[in-house]
Motif scaffolding. Structure first.
Motif, PDB file in Angstrom:
ATOM      1  N   VAL A   1      34.266 -17.840  15.891  1.00 54.13           N
ATOM      2  CA  VAL A   1      35.314 -18.792  16.236  1.00 54.13           C
ATOM      3  C   VAL A   1      34.745 -20.201  16.187  1.00 54.13           C
ATOM      4  CG1 VAL A   1      34.883 -18.732  18.726  1.00 54.13           C
ATOM      5  CG2 VAL A   1      37.171 -19.305  17.894  1.00 54.13           C
ATOM      6  N   GLU A   2      35.582 -21.141  15.791  1.00 54.71           N
ATOM      7  CA  GLU A   2      35.205 -22.542  15.749  1.00 54.71           C
ATOM      8  C   GLU A   2      36.063 -23.319  16.738  1.00 54.71           C
ATOM      9  OE1 GLU A   2      35.218 -25.582  12.096  1.00 54.71           O
ATOM     10  OE2 GLU A   2      37.166 -25.161  13.003  1.00 54.71           O
ATOM     11  N   ASN A   3      35.399 -24.159  17.542  1.00 57.42           N
ATOM     12  CA  ASN A   3      36.121 -24.990  18.505  1.00 57.42           C
ATOM     13  C   ASN A   3      35.556 -26.396  18.471  1.00 57.42           C
ATOM     14  OD1 ASN A   3      37.926 -23.062  19.719  1.00 57.42           O
ATOM     15  ND2 ASN A   3      36.161 -22.168  20.752  1.00 57.42           N
ATOM     16  N   LYS A   4      36.340 -27.356  18.911  1.00 56.56           N
ATOM     17  CA  LYS A   4      35.843 -28.717  19.064  1.00 56.56           C
ATOM     18  C   LYS A   4      34.824 -28.755  20.197  1.00 56.56           C
ATOM     19  CE  LYS A   4      38.155 -32.012  16.627  1.00 56.56           C
ATOM     20  NZ  LYS A   4      37.617 -33.274  16.100  1.00 56.56           N
ATOM     21  N   GLY A   5      33.788 -29.559  20.045  1.00 57.13           N
ATOM     22  CA  GLY A   5      32.821 -29.714  21.119  1.00 57.13           C
ATOM     23  C   GLY A   5      31.405 -29.476  20.643  1.00 57.13           C
ATOM     24  N   TYR A   6      30.458 -29.817  21.491  1.00 52.07           N
ATOM     25  CA  TYR A   6      29.048 -29.724  21.136  1.00 52.07           C
ATOM     26  C   TYR A   6      28.331 -28.582  21.850  1.00 52.07           C
ATOM     27  CZ  TYR A   6      29.512 -34.245  18.851  1.00 52.07           C
ATOM     28  OH  TYR A   6      29.891 -35.258  18.013  1.00 52.07           O
ATOM     29  N   ASN A   7      28.694 -28.321  23.081  1.00 48.20           N
ATOM     30  CA  ASN A   7      27.928 -27.380  23.897  1.00 48.20           C
ATOM     31  C   ASN A   7      28.777 -26.164  24.255  1.00 48.20           C
ATOM     32  OD1 ASN A   7      25.549 -29.132  24.183  1.00 48.20           O
ATOM     33  ND2 ASN A   7      26.941 -30.442  25.353  1.00 48.20           N
ATOM     34  N   ILE A   8      28.121 -25.041  24.405  1.00 46.20           N
ATOM     35  CA  ILE A   8      28.812 -23.826  24.822  1.00 46.20           C
ATOM     36  C   ILE A   8      29.165 -23.954  26.305  1.00 46.20           C
ATOM     37  CG2 ILE A   8      26.623 -22.630  25.279  1.00 46.20           C
ATOM     38  CD1 ILE A   8      28.022 -20.037  24.397  1.00 46.20           C
ATOM     39  N   LYS A   9      30.389 -23.525  26.643  1.00 50.62           N
ATOM     40  CA  LYS A   9      30.886 -23.646  28.010  1.00 50.62           C
ATOM     41  C   LYS A   9      31.420 -22.310  28.501  1.00 50.62           C
ATOM     42  CE  LYS A   9      32.096 -28.529  27.439  1.00 50.62           C
ATOM     43  NZ  LYS A   9      33.187 -29.545  27.511  1.00 50.62           N
ATOM     44  N   SER A  10      31.652 -22.235  29.810  1.00 47.14           N
ATOM     45  CA  SER A  10      32.117 -20.982  30.394  1.00 47.14           C
ATOM     46  C   SER A  10      33.456 -20.548  29.796  1.00 47.14           C
ATOM     47  CB  SER A  10      32.232 -21.108  31.914  1.00 47.14           C
ATOM     48  OG  SER A  10      33.163 -22.121  32.274  1.00 47.14           O
ATOM     49  N   GLY A  11      34.283 -21.528  29.390  1.00 43.09           N
ATOM     50  CA  GLY A  11      35.569 -21.192  28.775  1.00 43.09           C
ATOM     51  C   GLY A  11      35.404 -20.455  27.460  1.00 43.09           C
ATOM     52  N   ASP A  12      34.323 -20.740  26.738  1.00 47.86           N
ATOM     53  CA  ASP A  12      34.057 -20.025  25.483  1.00 47.86           C
ATOM     54  C   ASP A  12      33.780 -18.548  25.755  1.00 47.86           C
ATOM     55  OD1 ASP A  12      34.204 -22.362  23.800  1.00 47.86           O
ATOM     56  OD2 ASP A  12      32.242 -22.941  24.602  1.00 47.86           O
ATOM     57  N   LEU A  13      33.047 -18.294  26.844  1.00 55.01           N
ATOM     58  CA  LEU A  13      32.762 -16.910  27.225  1.00 55.01           C
ATOM     59  C   LEU A  13      34.009 -16.223  27.765  1.00 55.01           C
ATOM     60  CD1 LEU A  13      29.934 -15.789  26.733  1.00 55.01           C
ATOM     61  CD2 LEU A  13      29.864 -18.255  27.079  1.00 55.01           C
ATOM     62  N   LYS A  14      34.872 -16.995  28.405  1.00 52.76           N
ATOM     63  CA  LYS A  14      36.145 -16.445  28.888  1.00 52.76           C
ATOM     64  C   LYS A  14      36.982 -15.953  27.718  1.00 52.76           C
ATOM     65  CE  LYS A  14      40.253 -17.641  31.597  1.00 52.76           C
ATOM     66  NZ  LYS A  14      40.957 -18.731  32.351  1.00 52.76           N
ATOM     67  N   ASP A  15      36.983 -16.704  26.608  1.00 56.27           N
ATOM     68  CA  ASP A  15      37.734 -16.297  25.416  1.00 56.27           C
ATOM     69  C   ASP A  15      37.190 -14.989  24.856  1.00 56.27           C
ATOM     70  OD1 ASP A  15      39.295 -18.553  25.629  1.00 56.27           O
ATOM     71  OD2 ASP A  15      38.129 -19.722  24.172  1.00 56.27           O
ATOM     72  N   ILE A  16      35.868 -14.852  24.839  1.00 58.15           N
ATOM     73  CA  ILE A  16      35.258 -13.602  24.361  1.00 58.15           C
ATOM     74  C   ILE A  16      35.622 -12.460  25.309  1.00 58.15           C
ATOM     75  CG2 ILE A  16      33.065 -12.410  23.930  1.00 58.15           C
ATOM     76  CD1 ILE A  16      31.905 -15.149  23.126  1.00 58.15           C
ATOM     77  N   ASN A  17      35.573 -12.749  26.589  1.00 59.10           N
ATOM     78  CA  ASN A  17      35.924 -11.747  27.611  1.00 59.10           C
ATOM     79  C   ASN A  17      37.316 -11.179  27.360  1.00 59.10           C
ATOM     80  OD1 ASN A  17      34.752 -10.924  30.519  1.00 59.10           O
ATOM     81  ND2 ASN A  17      36.991 -11.023  30.636  1.00 59.10           N
ATOM     82  N   LYS A  18      38.262 -12.047  27.007  1.00 61.91           N
ATOM     83  CA  LYS A  18      39.649 -11.606  26.752  1.00 61.91           C
ATOM     84  C   LYS A  18      39.723 -10.636  25.587  1.00 61.91           C
ATOM     85  CE  LYS A  18      41.974 -15.756  28.527  1.00 61.91           C
ATOM     86  NZ  LYS A  18      42.759 -16.964  28.152  1.00 61.91           N
ATOM     87  N   GLU A  19      38.906 -10.861  24.572  1.00 60.27           N
ATOM     88  CA  GLU A  19      38.908  -9.976  23.402  1.00 60.27           C
ATOM     89  C   GLU A  19      38.299  -8.615  23.716  1.00 60.27           C
ATOM     90  OE1 GLU A  19      40.505 -10.707  20.814  1.00 60.27           O
ATOM     91  OE2 GLU A  19      40.753 -12.885  20.962  1.00 60.27           O
ATOM     92  N   ILE A  20      37.402  -8.573  24.704  1.00 60.10           N
ATOM     93  CA  ILE A  20      36.740  -7.320  25.061  1.00 60.10           C
ATOM     94  C   ILE A  20      37.619  -6.476  25.994  1.00 60.10           C
ATOM     95  CG2 ILE A  20      34.718  -6.312  26.232  1.00 60.10           C
ATOM     96  CD1 ILE A  20      33.170  -8.841  25.386  1.00 60.10           C
TER      97      ILE A  20
END
Length: 327
Positions: free
Chosen positions: A307-326
Motif C-alpha cells: 500500500v502507498e500512503n502520503k507521509g514519511y514515517n510509519i505510524k500506528s494507523g498504518d498498522l491498524k489498516d493491516i490489522n483490519k485486513e487480517i
C-alpha cells in the motif's frame, strides 16, 4: 518502447528510501506511476541474454550462486564490476542488470552569495535494461534503442540521507552513527526482490507499486503467525532535514495491531531469510512524500500486502489498516 524508469526527484529534501521492485514504463519522473509493457516486449526480453554485473560491495561467488538459483527467465551470465566495460556489453539483444548508485543535488545560483542547495535525491537500484537495436553511425558512434524494463531499489538509511543533506550536523547523528548506508542491501533481501522480479517476468506481469496488493487469504494467516519487523522502522525522520526526529517504542507503533509481532535487527532479518525459514516480514519504504508498506514471504519473495500512503514515517494507523485486513 523507449523508457526512463524511476528518476528520483524531490524538492527541499527528497528522502528517497525505497525497497521495492518496479516493472513498467515510467509515466513521470516525479512519481511511481508506470504504463503497460506489451506482451511482445516481454517475449523479446526472454530471447535475450542477461549479463548480471555484480557490484564490488557484494561477494561475486555468493551473488552468482544466489541469483543463479532464482533466475529462470532467460540465460544469465555474471560479470564482476571491476571487469565490466560498458561498451563491450552494449550490443544488440543484450540485457544488463547493473547497479545505478548516485546522489544528486539541485543547486540554486545566488548572485553575490554562496550557492544554495534546494533539493536532493538519491538512487541505489539494480536496473534491468536491454538493447533491441544497436547501430553504428558514420562517425563510428553507437545509436542505441534502449528498453528499461525494471528496477529493484533499496532503502537508504537515515544516517546516509542525513549525511548527504545540507542540514547535516555530526552532533545530531549520534543515535544513528552505527547505521549502514542502506538497511536492506544484503543477500537475503536481494534474494526476495529478485524472486519477485523473476516470477513477474515469467508471467508477463507488471508490478506497479501504486496499484497496491492485498492477498486477504494469506494475510489472515498472520492471526497466528508472527510478523517480523526490522527495528529501523521505529526510527522517524524529519521530512525537511533528513535527521532522526524520534525513535518510537514498539508498543507505541503497534498499539493498534492485535496479532503476534517481533522486532528484529535488519542484519538478523536478512540472515533469517537466508536460513530458508518460512515467515512474513514488514518492509517500510519511501518515495519522495509517499511511504510504501509491504509484507513479504521470506521463502518465495511474494508480496502479500502493498500500500502507498502520503507521509514519511510509519505510524500506528498504518498498522491498524493491516490489522483490519487480517481480522
Amino acid at each position: 518502447m523507449k523508457t526512463s524508469f524511476l528518476l528520483f526527484i524531490g524538492l527541499l529534501l527528497s528522502n528517497l528510501s525505497s525497497a521495492q521492485v518496479s516493472i513498467g514504463s515510467s509515466v513521470s519522473p516525479t512519481n511511481l506511476y508506470v504504463s503497460k509493457i506489451k506482451e511482445a516486449e516481454f517475449d523479446y526480453l526472454k530471447t535475450t541474454k542477461t549479463y548480471f554485473i555484480v557490484p564490488n560491495e557484494l561477494d561475486f561467488e555468493k551473488t552468482k550462486n544466489l541469483i543463479s538459483d532464482i533466475w529462470t527467465f532467460n540465460d544469465i551470465e555474471f560479470v564482476a564490476q571491476e571487469n565490466y566495460i560498458e561498451d563491450d556489453y552494449v550490443l544488440e539483444n543484450n540485457t544488463i542488470i547493473r547497479i545505478h548508485d548516485e546522489n544528486y543535488a539541485l543547486v540554486k545560483r545566488q548572485l553575490g552569495k554562496n550557492d544554495k542547495t534546494v533539493g536532493m535525491w538519491f538512487v541505489k537500484k539494480f536496473e534491468l535494461i536491454s538493447y533491441p537495436s544497436v547501430k553504428i553511425n558514420k562517425k563510428g558512434e553507437k545509436n542505441l534503442e534502449i528498453y528499461e524494463f525494471a528496477d529493484v531499489f533499496f532503502t537508504q538509511s537515515i544516517l546516509n540521507r542525513f549525511q548527504n543533506s545540507p542540514h547535516y550536523r555530526e552532533k545530531k547523528a549520534k543515535e544513528i552513527s552505527d547505521e549502514p548506508d542502506y538497511y536492506n542491501f544484503d543477500y537475503g533481501y536481494i534474494k526476495n526482490y529478485f524472486q519477485t522480479l523473476n516470477d513477474k517476468l515469467n508471467k508477463k506481469e507488471m508490478l506497479n507499486v501504486r496499484d497496491g496488493i492485498v492477498n486477504t487469504k494469506k494475510l489472515k494467516t498472520l492471526k497466528e503467525q508472527t510478523l517480523f519487523i526490522p527495528d529501523w522502522t521505529l526510527k522517524s525522520t524529519n521530512a525537511f532535514t533528513g535527521a532522526l526526529s524520534k525513535i518510537q517504542e514498539p508498543e507505541e507503533l503497534f498499539e493498534k495491531y492485535e496479532f503476534p509481532y517481533e522486532m528484529i535487527s535488519h542484519q538478523a532479518l536478512n540472515d533469517k531469510i537466508l536460513s530458508g525459514e518460512k515467515f512474513y516480514y514488514l518492509m517500510h519504504s519511501q518515495f519522495n512524500e509517499y511511504k510504501l508498506l509491504s509484507i513479504i514471504d521470506s521463502v518465495t519473495g511474494e508480496i502479500i500486502y502493498l500500500v502507498e500512503n502520503k507521509g514519511y514515517n510509519i505510524k500506528s494507523g498504518d498498522l491498524k489498516d493491516i490489522n483490519k485486513e487480517i481480522e
